[in-house]
Design a protein around this motif. Structure first.
Motif, PDB file in Angstrom:
ATOM      1  N   ARG A 147       0.845  -1.201   0.000  1.00 40.74           N
ATOM      2  CA  ARG A 147       0.000   0.000   0.000  1.00 40.74           C
ATOM      3  C   ARG A 147       0.880   1.252   0.000  1.00 40.74           C
ATOM      4  O   ARG A 147       0.588   2.223  -0.688  1.00 40.74           O
ATOM      5  N   ARG A 148       1.979   1.157   0.751  1.00 39.38           N
ATOM      6  CA  ARG A 148       2.875   2.321   0.801  1.00 39.38           C
ATOM      7  C   ARG A 148       3.522   2.543  -0.558  1.00 39.38           C
ATOM      8  O   ARG A 148       3.670   3.667  -1.025  1.00 39.38           O
ATOM      9  N   LEU A 149       3.873   1.453  -1.207  1.00 41.05           N
ATOM     10  CA  LEU A 149       4.460   1.543  -2.558  1.00 41.05           C
ATOM     11  C   LEU A 149       3.457   2.157  -3.539  1.00 41.05           C
ATOM     12  O   LEU A 149       3.802   3.054  -4.317  1.00 41.05           O
ATOM     13  N   ALA A 150       2.206   1.693  -3.419  1.00 39.29           N
ATOM     14  CA  ALA A 150       1.156   2.215  -4.306  1.00 39.29           C
ATOM     15  C   ALA A 150       0.981   3.715  -4.092  1.00 39.29           C
ATOM     16  O   ALA A 150       0.871   4.487  -5.057  1.00 39.29           O
ATOM     17  N   ALA A 151       1.018   4.123  -2.807  1.00 39.72           N
ATOM     18  CA  ALA A 151       0.855   5.544  -2.493  1.00 39.72           C
ATOM     19  C   ALA A 151       1.999   6.345  -3.081  1.00 39.72           C
ATOM     20  O   ALA A 151       1.809   7.406  -3.696  1.00 39.72           O
ATOM     21  N   MET A 152       3.199   5.796  -2.929  1.00 37.31           N
ATOM     22  CA  MET A 152       4.383   6.473  -3.450  1.00 37.31           C
ATOM     23  C   MET A 152       4.310   6.654  -4.958  1.00 37.31           C
ATOM     24  O   MET A 152       4.756   7.642  -5.517  1.00 37.31           O
ATOM     25  N   ARG A 153       3.703   5.637  -5.656  1.00 37.21           N
ATOM     26  CA  ARG A 153       3.638   5.653  -7.123  1.00 37.21           C
ATOM     27  C   ARG A 153       2.359   6.307  -7.632  1.00 37.21           C
ATOM     28  O   ARG A 153       2.121   6.349  -8.837  1.00 37.21           O
ATOM     29  N   GLY A 154       1.539   6.822  -6.668  1.00 41.81           N
ATOM     30  CA  GLY A 154       0.282   7.454  -7.073  1.00 41.81           C
ATOM     31  C   GLY A 154      -0.687   6.473  -7.680  1.00 41.81           C
ATOM     32  O   GLY A 154      -1.484   6.818  -8.554  1.00 41.81           O
ATOM     33  N   GLU A 155      -0.602   5.225  -7.255  1.00 43.70           N
ATOM     34  CA  GLU A 155      -1.472   4.206  -7.823  1.00 43.70           C
ATOM     35  C   GLU A 155      -2.576   3.784  -6.843  1.00 43.70           C
ATOM     36  O   GLU A 155      -3.283   2.821  -7.082  1.00 43.70           O
ATOM     37  N   GLU A 156      -2.718   4.553  -5.747  1.00 44.78           N
ATOM     38  CA  GLU A 156      -3.736   4.235  -4.745  1.00 44.78           C
ATOM     39  C   GLU A 156      -5.119   4.284  -5.363  1.00 44.78           C
ATOM     40  O   GLU A 156      -5.432   5.195  -6.132  1.00 44.78           O
ATOM     41  N   GLY A 157      -5.954   3.345  -5.010  1.00 46.98           N
ATOM     42  CA  GLY A 157      -7.356   3.382  -5.448  1.00 46.98           C
ATOM     43  C   GLY A 157      -7.530   3.180  -6.933  1.00 46.98           C
ATOM     44  O   GLY A 157      -8.639   3.176  -7.440  1.00 46.98           O
ATOM     45  N   SER A 158      -6.460   3.029  -7.651  1.00 46.49           N
ATOM     46  CA  SER A 158      -6.573   2.816  -9.092  1.00 46.49           C
ATOM     47  C   SER A 158      -7.045   1.389  -9.340  1.00 46.49           C
ATOM     48  O   SER A 158      -6.492   0.443  -8.812  1.00 46.49           O
ATOM     49  N   ASN A 159      -8.097   1.282 -10.150  1.00 45.41           N
ATOM     50  CA  ASN A 159      -8.629  -0.055 -10.432  1.00 45.41           C
ATOM     51  C   ASN A 159      -8.158  -0.569 -11.789  1.00 45.41           C
ATOM     52  O   ASN A 159      -8.873  -1.255 -12.480  1.00 45.41           O
ATOM     53  N   GLY A 160      -6.990  -0.188 -12.145  1.00 43.65           N
ATOM     54  CA  GLY A 160      -6.492  -0.584 -13.459  1.00 43.65           C
ATOM     55  C   GLY A 160      -6.951   0.393 -14.498  1.00 43.65           C
ATOM     56  O   GLY A 160      -7.766   1.257 -14.224  1.00 43.65           O
ATOM     57  N   GLN A 161      -6.408   0.312 -15.689  1.00 45.49           N
ATOM     58  CA  GLN A 161      -6.806   1.254 -16.722  1.00 45.49           C
ATOM     59  C   GLN A 161      -6.876   0.551 -18.072  1.00 45.49           C
ATOM     60  O   GLN A 161      -6.227  -0.462 -18.287  1.00 45.49           O
ATOM     61  N   VAL A 162      -7.718   1.128 -18.911  1.00 43.78           N
ATOM     62  CA  VAL A 162      -7.833   0.584 -20.263  1.00 43.78           C
ATOM     63  C   VAL A 162      -6.612   1.054 -21.043  1.00 43.78           C
ATOM     64  O   VAL A 162      -6.244   2.221 -20.963  1.00 43.78           O
ATOM     65  N   ALA A 163      -5.986   0.147 -21.737  1.00 44.16           N
ATOM     66  CA  ALA A 163      -4.789   0.523 -22.485  1.00 44.16           C
ATOM     67  C   ALA A 163      -5.154   1.502 -23.580  1.00 44.16           C
ATOM     68  O   ALA A 163      -6.090   1.277 -24.335  1.00 44.16           O
ATOM     69  N   THR A 164      -4.462   2.638 -23.603  1.00 48.26           N
ATOM     70  CA  THR A 164      -4.681   3.597 -24.690  1.00 48.26           C
ATOM     71  C   THR A 164      -3.962   3.060 -25.910  1.00 48.26           C
ATOM     72  O   THR A 164      -3.140   2.154 -25.815  1.00 48.26           O
TER      73      THR A 164
END
Ligand SMILES: [Zn+2]
Ligand SMILES: [Zn+2]
Length: 369
Positions: A337-354
């Motif tokens: 969770r700390r790593l995710a926070a550091m990378r700004g990936e918190e709460g991200s549910n994945g993304q559709v590939a552009t």
């Protein structure tokens, strides 16, 4: 054509009566049953030949392709009706003559299982082969030792019998294979006991077969003359050895390339690592670059299968499968969770590939990254 009595007496076709007499006396001295009991059949044959060739009338019939010893037919002269027809028609119906007992043997097929390593590097296999081989007792002739085939009484050596039928065209002569001798023109009165007259016996033998590197499932190796022996001492057919490849527990073969899947922990994929892979050539290191994605692959050139035609070998492709951790304990979860926070990936549910992202990933795949 009936038996060639000139050949039996070993005289030319234009031999004089004197020459024929001389040839007969010489052979008779050699073959007479009192002297040489084993040659009784040949003695009879030689005597028959002399009887025909020393009588101008019989000799003429023989020259026309008929057999003056025929017993068939209703003519009191001792000559068969078809012989007379033969004499008139020049023996055209019997032009094909008896068929040879000697025929080429059939091809044989056996399958051999090899593993991937043997396919890659080639091997030599001892194969158990069971085929017909020439009978050693009669050397393929089918006759009991000391005996020989005798001319078929039914067709008088022609291998076929003639029939005269009436049709609107007049009399038509047809020929069909002689049933008594199966068209061979000779019968074997004393068949070889070992092969029953076929001239062949089934034999099991061990054959060393060299399997070249690069063979694949379904490849057939042709061994000339190692198939079934031919009937009547005929030449053997070929033996085909078909390759069946066993599945390898790790590598899947595609042409001459090998593919395998290597599992890498998520952290190792992110940080980069090197993995020891047991290849067909021994252990090799697979370098996993930092940031490797699941589905990317690492290619090891020259570690695939040898090309069957041409030099060189295929490649070994290790497909990377990134393992996402499951069952995290409290501390590990906290760390992530700390790593995710550091990378700004918190709460991200994945993304559709552009499209951009997809292209860059494709490019990475092509570049082997
Ligand atoms: Zn035999
Ligand atoms: Zn016959």
């Amino acid at each position: 054509m009936a038996v060639d009595y000139y050949a039996v007496l070993d005289v030319p076709r234009d031999a004089t009566v004197e020459q024929i007499k001389k040839a007969y006396r010489r052979l008779a001295r050699e073959l007479h049953p009192d002297v040489n009991p084993a040659e009784e059949e040949r003695f009879k044959e030689v005597t028959k030949a002399y009887e025909v060739l020393s009588d101008p009338q019989k000799r003429e019939l023989h020259d026309l392709g008929a057999d003056p010893f025929s017993t068939g037919g209703g003519f009191g002269s001792g000559f068969g009706f078809s012989d007379i027809m033969d004499a008139f028609f020049g023996g055209q119906a019997s032009a094909r003559g008896p068929r040879s007992r000697q025929r080429r043997g059939q091809d044989a097929l056996i399958r051999v299982q090899i593993d991937l390593s043997e396919a890659t590097f080639g091997t030599t296999k001892d194969l158990q082969v069971e085929t017909a081989t020439t009978c050693p007792t009669c050397t393929g002739q089918g006759t009991a030792p000391g005996t020989s085939p005798k001319v078929c009484d039914i067709c008088r050596g022609q291998g076929q019998v003639q029939q005269v039928t009436r049709s609107f065209l007049g009399q038509v002569m047809t020929a069909r294979p002689c049933a008594a001798c199966q068209g061979f023109g000779t019968v074997i009165p004393n068949p070889c006991v070992e092969c029953g007259g076929d001239g062949r016996v089934r034999t099991r033998r061990t054959l060393k077969v060299k399997i070249p590197p690069g063979v694949d499932g379904g490849t057939r190796i042709q061994l000339a003359g190692e198939g079934e022996a031919g009937p009547g001492g005929g030449p053997p057919g070929d033996l085909f050895v078909e390759i069946v490849e066993r599945r390898h527990p790790l590598f899947q073969r595609s042409g001459d390339d090998l593919h395998c899947t290597v599992s890498v922990a998520m952290t190792a994929a992110a940080l980069g690592t090197s993995i020891e892979l047991e290849t067909l050539d021994g252990p090799r290191t697979v370098e996993v670059r930092p940031g490797t994605q699941s589905g990317q692959s690492v290619t090891l050139p020259g570690l695939g299968v040898q090309h069957l035609r041409g030099a060189g070998r295929g490649e070994l492709v290790a497909h990377i499968e990134v393992l996402t951790p499951t069952r995290l304990d409290a501390e590990q979860e906290d760390l992530l969770r700390r790593l995710a926070a550091m990378r700004g990936e918190e709460g991200s549910n994945g993304q559709v590939a552009t499209e951009q992202g997809l292209f860059s990933r494709l490019r990475d795949a092509f570049n082997g990254r």
